[in-house]
Design a protein around this motif. Structure first.
Motif, PDB file in Angstrom:
ATOM      1  N   ASP A 149       0.822  -1.209   0.000  1.00 49.63           N
ATOM      2  CA  ASP A 149       0.000   0.000   0.000  1.00 49.63           C
ATOM      3  C   ASP A 149       0.859   1.264   0.000  1.00 49.63           C
ATOM      4  O   ASP A 149       0.507   2.265  -0.631  1.00 49.63           O
ATOM      5  N   VAL A 150       2.002   1.223   0.679  1.00 51.20           N
ATOM      6  CA  VAL A 150       2.932   2.358   0.647  1.00 51.20           C
ATOM      7  C   VAL A 150       3.492   2.524  -0.760  1.00 51.20           C
ATOM      8  O   VAL A 150       3.568   3.631  -1.301  1.00 51.20           O
ATOM      9  N   TYR A 151       3.877   1.398  -1.368  1.00 53.62           N
ATOM     10  CA  TYR A 151       4.429   1.443  -2.724  1.00 53.62           C
ATOM     11  C   TYR A 151       3.414   2.021  -3.708  1.00 53.62           C
ATOM     12  O   TYR A 151       3.757   2.858  -4.556  1.00 53.62           O
ATOM     13  N   ALA A 152       2.165   1.587  -3.590  1.00 52.20           N
ATOM     14  CA  ALA A 152       1.123   2.081  -4.492  1.00 52.20           C
ATOM     15  C   ALA A 152       0.931   3.584  -4.338  1.00 52.20           C
ATOM     16  O   ALA A 152       0.822   4.318  -5.327  1.00 52.20           O
ATOM     17  N   LYS A 153       0.896   4.063  -3.114  1.00 49.12           N
ATOM     18  CA  LYS A 153       0.691   5.482  -2.875  1.00 49.12           C
ATOM     19  C   LYS A 153       1.833   6.314  -3.443  1.00 49.12           C
ATOM     20  O   LYS A 153       1.617   7.327  -4.112  1.00 49.12           O
ATOM     21  N   LYS A 154       3.063   5.887  -3.193  1.00 54.98           N
ATOM     22  CA  LYS A 154       4.220   6.653  -3.649  1.00 54.98           C
ATOM     23  C   LYS A 154       4.322   6.695  -5.167  1.00 54.98           C
ATOM     24  O   LYS A 154       4.891   7.622  -5.733  1.00 54.98           O
ATOM     25  N   ASN A 155       3.785   5.679  -5.828  1.00 57.84           N
ATOM     26  CA  ASN A 155       3.910   5.582  -7.280  1.00 57.84           C
ATOM     27  C   ASN A 155       2.606   5.884  -8.011  1.00 57.84           C
ATOM     28  O   ASN A 155       2.469   5.536  -9.185  1.00 57.84           O
ATOM     29  N   ASN A 156       1.669   6.540  -7.305  1.00 56.20           N
ATOM     30  CA  ASN A 156       0.415   6.987  -7.919  1.00 56.20           C
ATOM     31  C   ASN A 156      -0.334   5.825  -8.566  1.00 56.20           C
ATOM     32  O   ASN A 156      -0.734   5.886  -9.726  1.00 56.20           O
ATOM     33  N   MET A 157      -0.500   4.759  -7.790  1.00 60.77           N
ATOM     34  CA  MET A 157      -1.246   3.590  -8.252  1.00 60.77           C
ATOM     35  C   MET A 157      -2.452   3.348  -7.357  1.00 60.77           C
ATOM     36  O   MET A 157      -2.424   3.672  -6.171  1.00 60.77           O
ATOM     37  N   VAL A 158      -3.475   2.781  -7.925  1.00 56.57           N
ATOM     38  CA  VAL A 158      -4.698   2.453  -7.193  1.00 56.57           C
ATOM     39  C   VAL A 158      -4.694   0.969  -6.873  1.00 56.57           C
ATOM     40  O   VAL A 158      -4.361   0.143  -7.734  1.00 56.57           O
ATOM     41  N   ILE A 159      -5.045   0.626  -5.645  1.00 57.57           N
ATOM     42  CA  ILE A 159      -5.117  -0.771  -5.227  1.00 57.57           C
ATOM     43  C   ILE A 159      -6.492  -1.322  -5.597  1.00 57.57           C
ATOM     44  O   ILE A 159      -7.516  -0.779  -5.198  1.00 57.57           O
ATOM     45  N   SER A 160      -6.513  -2.416  -6.342  1.00 55.62           N
ATOM     46  CA  SER A 160      -7.781  -2.936  -6.843  1.00 55.62           C
ATOM     47  C   SER A 160      -8.620  -3.614  -5.765  1.00 55.62           C
ATOM     48  O   SER A 160      -9.848  -3.577  -5.816  1.00 55.62           O
ATOM     49  N   ASP A 349     -22.767  10.181 -30.054  1.00 53.51           N
ATOM     50  CA  ASP A 349     -23.600  11.166 -29.351  1.00 53.51           C
ATOM     51  C   ASP A 349     -22.913  12.525 -29.228  1.00 53.51           C
ATOM     52  O   ASP A 349     -22.982  13.193 -28.196  1.00 53.51           O
ATOM     53  N   GLY A 350     -22.211  12.915 -30.305  1.00 53.23           N
ATOM     54  CA  GLY A 350     -21.586  14.234 -30.309  1.00 53.23           C
ATOM     55  C   GLY A 350     -20.263  14.322 -29.589  1.00 53.23           C
ATOM     56  O   GLY A 350     -19.736  15.421 -29.349  1.00 53.23           O
ATOM     57  N   VAL A 351     -19.687  13.164 -29.217  1.00 55.10           N
ATOM     58  CA  VAL A 351     -18.431  13.144 -28.476  1.00 55.10           C
ATOM     59  C   VAL A 351     -17.424  12.266 -29.217  1.00 55.10           C
ATOM     60  O   VAL A 351     -17.793  11.258 -29.825  1.00 55.10           O
ATOM     61  N   THR A 352     -16.158  12.647 -29.180  1.00 53.88           N
ATOM     62  CA  THR A 352     -15.083  11.788 -29.651  1.00 53.88           C
ATOM     63  C   THR A 352     -14.065  11.633 -28.514  1.00 53.88           C
ATOM     64  O   THR A 352     -13.882  12.548 -27.708  1.00 53.88           O
ATOM     65  N   CYS A 353     -13.426  10.482 -28.448  1.00 54.32           N
ATOM     66  CA  CYS A 353     -12.368  10.310 -27.454  1.00 54.32           C
ATOM     67  C   CYS A 353     -11.319   9.351 -27.978  1.00 54.32           C
ATOM     68  O   CYS A 353     -11.570   8.539 -28.877  1.00 54.32           O
ATOM     69  N   ALA A 354     -10.130   9.483 -27.419  1.00 58.17           N
ATOM     70  CA  ALA A 354      -9.011   8.605 -27.715  1.00 58.17           C
ATOM     71  C   ALA A 354      -8.176   8.512 -26.442  1.00 58.17           C
ATOM     72  O   ALA A 354      -8.252   9.387 -25.578  1.00 58.17           O
ATOM     73  N   VAL A 355      -7.365   7.456 -26.326  1.00 57.77           N
ATOM     74  CA  VAL A 355      -6.606   7.248 -25.097  1.00 57.77           C
ATOM     75  C   VAL A 355      -5.147   6.971 -25.426  1.00 57.77           C
ATOM     76  O   VAL A 355      -4.838   6.171 -26.318  1.00 57.77           O
ATOM     77  N   ALA A 356      -4.249   7.629 -24.689  1.00 55.67           N
ATOM     78  CA  ALA A 356      -2.813   7.420 -24.834  1.00 55.67           C
ATOM     79  C   ALA A 356      -2.246   6.864 -23.532  1.00 55.67           C
ATOM     80  O   ALA A 356      -2.670   7.238 -22.436  1.00 55.67           O
ATOM     81  N   LEU A 357      -1.274   5.965 -23.663  1.00 57.80           N
ATOM     82  CA  LEU A 357      -0.576   5.362 -22.521  1.00 57.80           C
ATOM     83  C   LEU A 357       0.787   6.025 -22.395  1.00 57.80           C
ATOM     84  O   LEU A 357       1.574   6.025 -23.343  1.00 57.80           O
ATOM     85  N   GLU A 358       1.069   6.589 -21.219  1.00 56.67           N
ATOM     86  CA  GLU A 358       2.343   7.278 -21.044  1.00 56.67           C
ATOM     87  C   GLU A 358       3.502   6.302 -21.033  1.00 56.67           C
ATOM     88  O   GLU A 358       3.358   5.138 -20.658  1.00 56.67           O
ATOM     89  N   ASN A 359       4.660   6.784 -21.472  1.00 55.62           N
ATOM     90  CA  ASN A 359       5.875   5.992 -21.381  1.00 55.62           C
ATOM     91  C   ASN A 359       6.358   6.004 -19.940  1.00 55.62           C
ATOM     92  O   ASN A 359       6.690   7.043 -19.411  1.00 55.62           O
ATOM     93  N   ARG A 360       6.378   4.852 -19.318  1.00 49.16           N
ATOM     94  CA  ARG A 360       6.771   4.809 -17.911  1.00 49.16           C
ATOM     95  C   ARG A 360       7.419   3.464 -17.604  1.00 49.16           C
ATOM     96  O   ARG A 360       7.385   2.535 -18.413  1.00 49.16           O
ATOM     97  N   SER A 361       8.002   3.375 -16.441  1.00 50.62           N
ATOM     98  CA  SER A 361       8.608   2.124 -15.990  1.00 50.62           C
ATOM     99  C   SER A 361       8.160   1.872 -14.560  1.00 50.62           C
ATOM    100  O   SER A 361       7.571   2.739 -13.899  1.00 50.62           O
ATOM    101  N   VAL A 362       8.419   0.655 -14.094  1.00 44.14           N
ATOM    102  CA  VAL A 362       8.157   0.291 -12.707  1.00 44.14           C
ATOM    103  C   VAL A 362       9.500   0.256 -11.992  1.00 44.14           C
ATOM    104  O   VAL A 362      10.422  -0.430 -12.449  1.00 44.14           O
ATOM    105  N   GLU A 363       9.617   1.013 -10.907  1.00 43.72           N
ATOM    106  CA  GLU A 363      10.891   1.120 -10.215  1.00 43.72           C
ATOM    107  C   GLU A 363      10.784   0.639  -8.773  1.00 43.72           C
ATOM    108  O   GLU A 363       9.810   0.905  -8.081  1.00 43.72           O
ATOM    109  N   PHE A 364      11.812  -0.072  -8.346  1.00 42.24           N
ATOM    110  CA  PHE A 364      11.895  -0.521  -6.951  1.00 42.24           C
ATOM    111  C   PHE A 364      13.194   0.002  -6.343  1.00 42.24           C
ATOM    112  O   PHE A 364      14.144   0.314  -7.045  1.00 42.24           O
TER     113      PHE A 364
END
Length: 364
Positions: A149-160, A349-364
């Motif tokens: 939980d500490v690791y998730a918080k520090k790395n801006n991750m959500v715990i499922s 319905d008058g909306v368009t969307c697209a999604v991009a994945l940021e370039n990132r790594s997992v660090e320990f």
């Protein structure tokens, strides 16, 4: 970070003033908003003009601070703090951090939300700044084990799943192995107790590895595949949704399309980091309401900035006529997200969307 503190004696006010000044010294760096109160008899409030006298009851004050603060600091007896917060404790994912210090500043005890809320980290910071002793009682800290939980918080991750998070901690504390898998590049060595998924083992070793690691952590914005019988997803906030819409489009219309797009690619909505669009839409009420509801910052770009984005995008003559650029959603997602387009333009319905994945790594 919003911090509220309370003390009850003149000696407590002396320590509170030291804490207030310590917090103020780093308020710019940590973006802290600090409010301090005192409740008691024969208090020398004139000597501490930055500390307000509390006129309401302690229970009422505590209830309010649980709603509007990220951290509560009690200077006084631990029993006072425990009784004050008891009616309002709900869930470690949403409860504020709560710390208590004795009025002489000898000890600092994180009472609540030690990991996700950051109370343990704050206590250690107080230890350095005030010279008090941080009294940590969380098992992973005491035993110097990986705290998911500490690791998730520090790395801006959500715990499922908090149940699986507890199982991970329990397994590590018991000396058992916990599986690990991610598609992101990994920097550093896995913490003690974590082992790569059986996918990385030779064919003849996989069944044995699977039996030993039926519980595991999967770092991914996608839930398309579970690598373990019990999979704890850590969901990094790594997706940028680019949005285009007609004038007058409602937040509900935008949400419906975005959610459908994410669901179609088995992506967690919790993985959204931000939204992006053209500056012509920076004041669009429905878009602003959508972002507020999802707590997403909205980044906007000029047509010139969007035209300069390299890559191949879904072109529209109509969009180009109206906005000055052939595509808003794909280009804004890539520009804001600094990554790869993983969902190309979808519309409805008058909306368009697209999604991009940021370039990132997992660090320990």
């Amino acid at each position: 970070m919003k911090i509220a503190g309370i003390c009850f004696t003149n000696a407590g006010m002396e320590l509170s003033e030291k804490i207030r000044k310590l917090l103020a010294s780093v308020s710019g760096e940590k973006e802290m908003e600090v409010r301090w109160y005192c409740k008691g008899k024969k208090l020398n409030l004139d000597a501490h003009p930055e500390i307000r006298a509390l006129r309401e009851g302690l229970q009422s004050w505590t209830a309010g601070r649980f709603q509007d603060s990220d951290c509560l600091i009690f200077v006084g007896a631990a029993g006072i703090a425990v009784r004050a917060i008891a009616p309002y404790v709900k869930d470690k994912r949403v409860d504020p951090a709560v710390l208590v210090l004795d009025e002489k500043g000898q000890y600092c005890i994180p009472l609540l939300s030690g990991h996700i809320g950051g109370a343990n980290e704050m206590a250690l910071w107080m230890e350095q700044g005030l010279g008090c002793r941080a009294v940590l009682t969380t098992a992973t800290d005491v035993n110097q084990k990986f705290a998911v939980d500490v690791y998730a918080k520090k790395n801006n991750m959500v715990i499922s799943n908090m149940t699986y998070a507890k199982e991970v901690s329990a397994a590590l504390l018991a000396g058992d192995q916990v599986g690990f898998y991610t598609h992101f590049p990994v920097k550093g060595e896995l913490p003690e107790g974590l082992v790569w998924s059986a996918e990385f083992y030779r064919e003849q070793d996989r069944e044995q590895a699977k039996r030993e690691t039926s519980l595991g952590i999967y770092i991914s914005p996608s839930y398309s595949r579970a690598y373990f019988d019990h999979t704890l997803w850590l969901i990094p906030r790594c997706l940028t949704v680019g949005i285009g819409c007609r004038r007058g489009t409602t937040a509900r219309q935008i949400a419906r399309l975005v959610d459908d797009a994410l669901r179609g690619f088995s992506l967690y909505p919790e993985a959204l980091l931000q939204a992006a669009t053209i500056d012509l839409k920076k004041d669009e009420p429905g878009l602003l309401e959508f972002c507020r509801g999802r707590e997403l910052p909205l980044r906007t770009f000029s047509a010139e900035e969007l035209r300069a984005v390299p890559g191949t995008f879904t072109s529209s003559g109509f969009v180009s006529e109206v906005t000055g650029v052939d595509n808003v959603c794909e280009r804004s997602a890539v520009l804001a997200g600094n990554g790869e387009l993983i969902i190309r333009k979808v519309s409805g319905d008058g909306v368009t969307c697209a999604v991009a994945l940021e370039n990132r790594s997992v660090e320990f």
